[in-house]
Design an enzyme around this catalytic site. Structure first.
Site, PDB file in Angstrom:
ATOM      1  N   LYS A 117      14.109 -31.730 -22.313  1.00 18.09           N
ATOM      2  CA  LYS A 117      13.994 -31.964 -20.870  1.00 18.09           C
ATOM      3  C   LYS A 117      15.356 -32.266 -20.278  1.00 18.09           C
ATOM      4  O   LYS A 117      16.044 -33.196 -20.725  1.00 18.09           O
ATOM      5  CB  LYS A 117      13.100 -33.172 -20.622  1.00 18.09           C
TER       6      LYS A 117
HETATM    7  C1  E4P Z   1       6.285 -35.330 -17.184  1.00 19.51           C
HETATM    8  O1  E4P Z   1       6.927 -34.394 -17.566  1.00 19.51           O
HETATM    9  C2  E4P Z   1       6.821 -36.365 -16.284  1.00 19.51           C
HETATM   10  O2  E4P Z   1       7.865 -37.061 -16.882  1.00 19.51           O
HETATM   11  C3  E4P Z   1       5.719 -37.287 -15.857  1.00 19.51           C
HETATM   12  O3  E4P Z   1       4.591 -36.499 -15.501  1.00 19.51           O
HETATM   13  C4  E4P Z   1       6.086 -38.231 -14.736  1.00 19.51           C
HETATM   14  O4  E4P Z   1       4.937 -38.908 -14.288  1.00 19.51           O
HETATM   15  P1  E4P Z   1       5.016 -40.180 -13.331  1.00 19.51           P
HETATM   16  O5  E4P Z   1       5.577 -39.726 -12.034  1.00 19.51           O
HETATM   17  O6  E4P Z   1       3.586 -40.641 -13.191  1.00 19.51           O
HETATM   18  O7  E4P Z   1       5.879 -41.185 -14.006  1.00 19.51           O
END
Ligand code: E4P
Length: 267
Positions: A95
């Protein structure tokens, strides 16, 4: 639509995989922190991450995030993570944030370089369709629009509301009849839907992961957009399964089964 589970907790990953609905896993540093604080027993973090990859197995990509903000550092961290962990099940995805700070374009540089090296990148923290378009052009294998956080943004900035006081994280948004937008985007689902519409026009290999999912209705609405993937926290998966009439029906059927002497059928 593929379903990824948005968690680093091994207990949740194992449970959801046993339901037969998990096509991949996404983590981020906050999710890793939560898992470590709540779950990691006598394992090092390295062993814990290795276990996630092993439990996921070959056909379920697992996104692991870098921690730096400069392209050269993110590239180095991504290479280390890939080298260290990808042999376990050939399922490591890195990521990379689409951008790290104004005036520097570190995210796209890192995405380009890593994609050229054959390392799969999930471009994270995507908040606009334009960012998604640029990430796809730079070679990202996945782009992750953060639907829930855009809903937060609209509520917080445009409606002057305070999370935890005026609304809860899991509340459905938008409300009927409210008309606020972020440069034309009226909700997180609208963000996902607009990216889906743009990508349909081109032959990108990039898949869209609807991320930051907060409730079951939001998942239903991103599914209606035809998005490739939704990454869903365990709590929202539970939310998708539960209905009081289902529970009531199960209770009544098992009572009636007992009264009818059903046990005889199973000997
Ligand atoms: C996934 O890839 C993201 O990091 C995650 O969905 C973020 O979610 P949040 O906004 O509820 O922390």
């Amino acid at each position: 639509m593929k379903i990824f589970i948005d968690t680093a907790k091994l207990s949740e990953i194992r449970e959801a995989i046993s339901w037969g609905i998990v096509d991949g896993i996404t983590t981020n540093p906050s999710l890793i922190r939560k898992a470590v604080e709540e779950e990691k027993r006598d394992m090092s973090l390295e062993e814990y991450v290795a276990e996630i990859l092993k439990v996921a197995g070959k056909d379920r990509p697992v996104s692991l995030e870098v921690m730096s903000v400069k392209a050269e550092d993110m590239i180095r961290e991504a290479e280390v993570l890939h080298k260290k962990f990808n042999d376990i099940a050939d399922n490591v995805v890195i990521k990379i944030p689409v951008n790290t700070y104004a005036g520097y374009y570190e995210g796209l540089k890192a995405i380009k370089k890593l994609s050229e090296e054959g390392i799969r990148v999930n471009c994270t923290l995507v908040m606009t369709p334009e960012q998604a378009l640029l990430a796809a052009k730079a070679g990202a294998k996945y782009v992750s629009p953060f639907a829930g956080r855009i809903d937060d943004y609209l509520r917080d900035k445009k409606l002057n509301m305070r999370r935890g006081t005026d609304y809860q994280k899991g509340d459905y948004y938008p409300w009927e009849g409210r008309n606020v937008d972020d440069n034309g985007i009226v909700s997180g689902v609208d963000l996902v839907s607009t990216i889906v519409d743009i990508f349909v026009n081109y032959n990108f290999d990039t898949e869209i992961i609807a991320s930051s999912m907060r409730n079951a209705r939001q998942v239903r609405e991103v599914a209606l957009t035809g998005v490739d993937i939704a990454t869903i926290p365990f709590k929202v998966l539970e939310d998708m399964l539960l209905h009081p009439k289902t529970e009531e029906g199960v209770k009544k059927f098992s009572e009636d089964a007992k009264k009818a002497g059903y046990e005889d059928l199973f000997h």
